[in-house]
Design a protein around this motif. Structure first.
Motif: not given
Lengths: 557, 159
Positions: A271-294
């Motif tokens: 199906e076509p791509l969904g609506v996207r959100t932008e997640v800003k202020n990812l300033n640590s490698a550790r939280f990058l994956a966590k935030a995206i998965d959440f």
């Protein structure tokens, strides 16, 4: 481009998100009751018991997530992008600010050559096409840390486009199960950084420090070819290593030299791509994956409950482990892009097009830069694998840990031991000790020379491997002592006297006739028992292989 | 109107804003008819969507983006005249002509070498600031708060 599927698998009460390539299917996906609250202070993600949803009766409810990244890397240069004030991390507030950075009237931008070279180097390392002509634009928005009211960037025609970045992700539980993925690079552009705003809540005022205003940034835009937090984190890590190898940026996330914004959406495959959100202020490698998965989980949950995803900007709260909306915007931000009227187009040349008699200081030759590119991490890993016969995952670990590669190479230089032995000791024992005590390589009490000497002793068979481990532990605790000193102090040397060893073997064999009988009958474990007894008798100072050899010889005679 | 004056300030502001919008919308509609006639005289490639009217929505949008205050109908009329003036460019046939980016486009972009030659003038810079706290500029109140970021129009801010 393979669309990776997200599978939900429930292990007891915990949700595990696995990124798997096509193939294996886990249990059915069931809806979860994730309660992520928007207001602060309320409960974080609460786990509720499984609720089976009617939809899952129809079949597997598959979701595919799409993640794109915008990475800002601070260029490692002496002065700023358009002015001659210094670039430095910690300095008294507003001391590294020129009249242009403060946007005083009558000032004009003057482009820094080093920043252009950094952009070209990065573009070449990421397989981009370097645009021989690129343009500067103004991006307008009002904020206290942007004195001019606009940021000079390259929106219409950036300096490099259409590249690729290769990175590695683990695809199974075993460290050897890694797969290489590629993410396309949409563009690389030069732009200005903004100043820093410090919010003084008690006095409800905002303090502005312009030291960072005007510092050169490389914005690297990655296409949405990634599908989970792990892939995004690996891609960012690889980009960090490349930038550090090139010297174009120190790419230290903790010091704000590398900032990542993620664009995330989910959809059903096909199906076509969904609506996207932008997640800003990812300033640590550790939280990058966590935030995206959440965020992926949150979007799936919202959609499965019949709600819609808003095209909004969110930020990640690492304490609560969830993303929050940043501001309620009506419609998209209008930046009113216009060409920067004070800067002519940026023209780059190659050897063929270089104008004759041109001032070398005023022209940039792409071919000249390409010839002088430093070795990239991928190449370094290849060389390690070929030269030392190590496994690919080892080469990754060596490069991933700061300073570990240098340590390894220093040990190799000073030791006669086999590279495989060195690899094993550095990656397993040395790294293990570092991790246990949470130390960086440069904080290690054991120097490369000390480890090299220890490995030499082991190689010469002057000590056994268990003794070597003891010596290593001792080296770690007490500084200043050399391995040889420790060996003689603790009397850990292997018995070199062959005759004495033979006598011991003889004594042991006489003392345990039953075991000798077992051995003669061909019981394989019996010989190990004898070896153990001999070792005890020699206070572990004999080499097991030599003992075995002597025992077998005695038996057959 | 008298009831407006006695209402609490927040409600008053709301009502005033709504009134403003209605007034603009009405005035703009009136102006439209004379506008359209004048414009038709100039351009043959009239874009049916560009009828010369600047809607109240566009005015609010511009106010938010550019932090200007179109306080009066005159200002809006002036804006529309300016747009119409610029529209006369459309009369020129530019088929097959490369657009110019800037008047500097065939000048040489000077490349500065990467040396530190400026800075260290905090005192001078801070002289210009309205408020200063320990060598930091102080941003105008409300500028970095959620209210600023959610701003609808200039009148909402108290700068």
């Amino acid at each position: 481009m393979a669309a990776l599927m997200l599978r939900w698998s429930c292990l007891g009460k915990r949700w595990v998100l696995a990124c798997i390539d096509g193939g294996s299917r886990h249990g059915r996906g069931a809806a979860i009751g994730l309660t992520s609250r928007r207001k602060r202070g309320q409960s974080s993600v609460a786990q509720q018991p499984l609720i089976a949803v009617q939809k899952s009766r129809k079949g597997e409810h598959e979701w595919a997530a799409v993640v794109g990244l915008e990475i800002h890397a601070q260029i490692s240069s002496n002065s700023k992008l358009f002015s001659g004030s210094q670039v430095h991390f910690a300095a008294p507030p507003n001391s590294l600010v020129s009249f242009f950075d403060a946007s005083l009237p009558g000032t004009l931008p003057v482009l820094n050559r080093r920043c252009v070279e950094a952009a070209v180097m990065t573009g070449l390392a990421l397989n981009c096409r370097i645009n021989k002509k690129s343009l500067f634009d103004r991006k307008h928005y009002f904020y206290a840390d942007l004195p001019a009211g606009y940021q000079i960037t390259q929106q219409r025609l950036p300096i490099a486009v259409n590249g690729s970045l290769a990175y590695s992700v683990s695809v199974g539980k075993k460290p050897s199960q890694v797969s290489t993925r590629t993410v396309r690079i949409k563009q690389i552009q030069l732009e200005q950084d903004s100043g820093k705003s410090l919010h003084d809540e008690p006095r409800s005022q905002t303090l502005i420090d312009l030291n960072r205003a005007g510092v050169g940034l490389l914005e690297v835009v990655l296409e949405p070819d990634m599908s989970c937090g792990e892939e995004a984190a690996s891609a960012v890590r690889e980009l960090q290593l490349i930038l550090q190898a090139l010297g174009t940026s120190q790419a230290n996330m903790a010091e704000g030299q590398l900032r990542v914004d993620a664009n995330i959406s989910v959809h059903h495959p096909g199906e076509p791509l969904g609506v996207r959100t932008e997640v800003k202020n990812l300033n640590s490698a550790r939280f990058l994956a966590k935030a995206i998965d959440f965020e992926i989980k949150r979007q799936i949950h919202e959609l499965e409950n019949g709600r819609k995803i808003l095209n909004e900007t969110r930020s990640f709260d690492d304490k609560l482990g969830c993303t929050m909306p940043m501001r309620d915007k009506e419609g998209k931000q209008d930046y009113r892009f216009m060409p920067e009227p004070n800067l002519p187009p940026l023209l780059l040349y190659d050897t063929a097009s270089l104008p004759p008699g041109a001032d070398p200081q005023q022209v940039i030759n792409i071919d000249w830069i390409r010839e002088r590119l430093p070795e990239l991490p991928g190449k370094t890993r290849e060389k390690l694998i070929q030269q030392y016969g190590m496994l690919p995952e080892h080469s990754f670990t060596l490069l991933n840990e700061v300073g570990l590669l240098e340590f390894f190479q220093n040990v190799i230089k000073e030791t006669r031991a086999e590279p495989k032995k060195v690899t094993s000791w550095v990656l397993n024992i040395f790294l293990g000790f570092l991790k246990q005590q949470n130390l960086a390589v440069n904080e290690s009490p054991v120097t490369p020379s000390a480890l090299a000497e220890l490995l030499n002793l082991l190689d010469r068979k002057a000590i056994s491997s268990s003794a070597a481990r003891q010596v290593f532990e001792e080296l770690w605790q007490s500084k200043g002592k050399t391995p040889s000193q420790i060996v003689s102090e603790k009397k850990l040397e292997l018995m070199q006297d062959q005759e004495a060893l033979e006598r011991v073997c003889h004594t042991v064999m006489e003392g345990h006739p039953q075991v000798v009988m077992d051995m003669k009958r061909g019981n394989p474990r019996a010989i190990n028992k004898l070896i153990g007894l001999v070792r005890k008798a020699t206070l572990s100072r004999a080499d097991p292989t030599v003992i075995k050899e002597i025992l077998e010889r005695k038996l057959s005679s | 109107m008298s009831s407006l004056l006695s209402a609490p300030s927040a409600l008053r502001e709301d009502a005033l804003r709504r009134l403003k919008r209605e007034m603009w919308a009405r005035a703009v509609k009136l102006g439209l008819r004379s506008w359209v006639g004048w414009r038709r005289g100039f351009t043959s490639k009239a874009d049916p969507q560009r009828s010369g009217r600047v809607t109240a929505e566009v005015i609010e949008h511009l106010e938010r983006l550019a932090l200007v205050d179109f306080g009066s109908l005159e200002a809006v009329a002036r804006l529309e005249k300016a747009i119409a003036f610029a529209d006369r460019l459309r009369a020129v046939d530019t088929d097959g002509v490369e657009p110019m980016e800037s008047v500097l486009e065939d000048r040489c972009l000077y490349l500065r070498s990467d040396n530190v030659v400026e800075g260290n003038c905090a005192e001078e810079l801070l002289q210009n600031a309205h408020r200063v706290v320990e060598e930091y500029f102080v941003a105008p109140p409300g500028m970095c708060s959620p209210k600023w970021l959610n701003r609808l129009s200039l009148s909402e801010l108290r700068i």
